[in-house]
Motif scaffolding. Structure first.
Motif, PDB file in Angstrom:
ATOM      1  N   SER A  89      26.806 -38.939  10.622  1.00 41.27           N
ATOM      2  CA  SER A  89      27.838 -38.768   9.644  1.00 41.27           C
ATOM      3  C   SER A  89      27.836 -37.922   8.548  1.00 41.27           C
ATOM      4  O   SER A  89      29.039 -37.291   7.852  1.00 41.27           O
ATOM      5  N   GLU A  90      26.726 -37.288   8.250  1.00 40.37           N
ATOM      6  CA  GLU A  90      26.536 -36.538   7.049  1.00 40.37           C
ATOM      7  C   GLU A  90      25.904 -35.075   7.422  1.00 40.37           C
ATOM      8  O   GLU A  90      25.835 -34.239   6.475  1.00 40.37           O
ATOM      9  N   ASP A  91      25.663 -34.949   8.757  1.00 39.94           N
ATOM     10  CA  ASP A  91      25.117 -33.735   9.233  1.00 39.94           C
ATOM     11  C   ASP A  91      25.970 -33.381  10.572  1.00 39.94           C
ATOM     12  O   ASP A  91      25.114 -33.092  11.493  1.00 39.94           O
TER      13      ASP A  91
ATOM     14  N   MET B  62      16.048 -42.409   7.210  1.00 39.38           N
ATOM     15  CA  MET B  62      16.795 -41.622   7.859  1.00 39.38           C
ATOM     16  C   MET B  62      16.742 -40.189   7.646  1.00 39.38           C
ATOM     17  O   MET B  62      16.829 -39.275   8.567  1.00 39.38           O
ATOM     18  N   HIS B  63      16.330 -39.552   6.479  1.00 37.90           N
ATOM     19  CA  HIS B  63      16.068 -38.372   5.948  1.00 37.90           C
ATOM     20  C   HIS B  63      14.895 -37.882   6.610  1.00 37.90           C
ATOM     21  O   HIS B  63      14.808 -36.682   6.941  1.00 37.90           O
TER      22      HIS B  63
ATOM     23  N   ARG C 122      24.080 -27.557  -3.379  1.00 37.78           N
ATOM     24  CA  ARG C 122      25.480 -27.176  -3.419  1.00 37.78           C
ATOM     25  C   ARG C 122      25.540 -25.789  -2.655  1.00 37.78           C
ATOM     26  O   ARG C 122      26.604 -25.392  -1.911  1.00 37.78           O
ATOM     27  N   ARG C 123      24.386 -25.085  -2.535  1.00 35.57           N
ATOM     28  CA  ARG C 123      24.152 -23.834  -2.077  1.00 35.57           C
ATOM     29  C   ARG C 123      24.088 -23.809  -0.476  1.00 35.57           C
ATOM     30  O   ARG C 123      24.676 -23.143   0.364  1.00 35.57           O
ATOM     31  N   VAL C 124      23.360 -25.022  -0.002  1.00 33.85           N
ATOM     32  CA  VAL C 124      23.164 -24.983   1.593  1.00 33.85           C
ATOM     33  C   VAL C 124      23.654 -26.309   1.987  1.00 33.85           C
ATOM     34  O   VAL C 124      24.558 -26.140   2.984  1.00 33.85           O
ATOM     35  N   HIS C 125      23.274 -27.469   1.536  1.00 37.47           N
ATOM     36  CA  HIS C 125      23.686 -28.674   2.253  1.00 37.47           C
ATOM     37  C   HIS C 125      23.499 -29.956   1.018  1.00 37.47           C
ATOM     38  O   HIS C 125      22.409 -30.001   0.340  1.00 37.47           O
ATOM     39  N   PRO C 126      24.589 -30.859   1.291  1.00 36.78           N
ATOM     40  CA  PRO C 126      24.440 -31.980   0.095  1.00 36.78           C
ATOM     41  C   PRO C 126      23.019 -32.874   0.283  1.00 36.78           C
ATOM     42  O   PRO C 126      22.440 -33.277  -0.564  1.00 36.78           O
ATOM     43  N   LEU C 127      22.506 -32.848   1.572  1.00 38.15           N
ATOM     44  CA  LEU C 127      21.297 -33.795   2.026  1.00 38.15           C
ATOM     45  C   LEU C 127      20.155 -33.235   1.440  1.00 38.15           C
ATOM     46  O   LEU C 127      19.105 -33.820   1.195  1.00 38.15           O
TER      47      LEU C 127
END
Length: 286
Positions: free
Chosen positions: A176-178, A246-247, A85-90
């Protein structure tokens, strides 16, 4: 993660003898403090198995040894959700630098050096099924200071990337997410800071060198297939496994490109996870 015989790297007694001979040198035996050895390798390469077997082998020779896993120092699900929540959803997904409690790890390493019956240490344990750390009452008790400490983990020793390398996404997840690169830049910043400080504590770095990222992903796929065959509830299907990997793809490829040259000891694996060669960097044994 447990696996059957077909999904484990096999380390022979002769190999363990060779590795211990390279690591546990005359200068290491004379040290006042424990020798801290990092064991790094991509997922599925056998680093946990090697750490366990090497530790057992050392103990059999009278060398007090403890094996730690970086995985046991993951932030719990709640802490990672707050980070997401504070930095990034991933960052809700554990694994990348920034999702470990390095303060706890540093304190554990410090306390290990002075462990005794009067001042015992309890080693943290992470429950991946519940995605949180076990209660301290279930941590293993250590009452003897080890002479040799093995710290294994998939990202142990990985250096930060330069800014140019961060600009281009390496897979669909990053595209897509970053899209703005914030997640990968934040993760890279952790490698510049707290993780680099941790790597500085390592006296030796041993790397299990996979043939390629694709091969490491295939090894993990085989392990998941084995779990699915046994009906394990947490086994991932191929789609979930692809997203999961992929992470870690960016830093896994970076590790393959950089760690063999910088490691004191490199254990080269073939496609079947058999050991092809051991390379010790000149001067790394003393």
């Amino acid at each position: 993660m447990r696996g059957d015989a077909s999904t484990r790297t096999r380390f022979t007694q002769a190999l363990l003898d060779d590795l211990l001979a390279v690591l546990w040198t005359a200068s290491a035996r004379r040290r006042a403090r424990p020798l801290l050895v990092g064991i790094s390798g991509l997922q599925g390469s056998g680093k946990s198995t090697l750490a366990r077997q090497l530790c057992e082998h050392a103990r059999g020779l009278g060398i007090a040894c403890e094996a730690l896993s970086l995985d046991d120092f993951y932030l719990g699900r709640g802490a990672r959700q707050a980070l997401a929540r504070r930095v990034h959803p991933l960052l809700a997904t554990r694994g990348v630098p920034g999702t470990h409690d390095l303060f706890l790890l540093a304190a554990t390493l410090d306390a290990l050096a002075t462990a005794s019956p009067k001042h015992p240490l309890h080693l943290p344990r992470f429950d991946k099924g519940r995605d949180t750390r076990l209660a301290p009452s279930r941590w293993r008790r250590v009452t003897q200071a080890p002479r040799l400490i093995l710290l294994e983990g998939w990202c142990v020793g990985i250096p930060a990337q330069d800014a140019d390398a961060l600009r281009r996404p390496v897979n669909a997840l990053e595209r897509s997410e970053d899209r703005d690169g914030h997640w990968r830049q934040w993760v890279n910043a952790q490698l510049v800071g707290d993780y680099a400080a941790l790597w500085q504590r390592l006296d030796r770095l041993l790397v299990l060198q996979a043939p390629s990222f694709a091969r490491a992903r295939r090894w993990r796929s085989q392990a998941e297939q084995s779990l699915r065959t046994r009906g394990a509830s947490r086994a991932m299907d191929e789609a979930a496994l692809l997203r999961f990997f992929m992470h870690y793809e960016r830093l896994s490829r970076h590790a393959l490109a950089t760690l063999p040259a910088s490691a004191g000891v490199c254990v080269e694996l073939d496609g079947q996870r058999a050991v092809r060669a051991i390379r010790a960097r000149p001067g790394s044994s003393e």
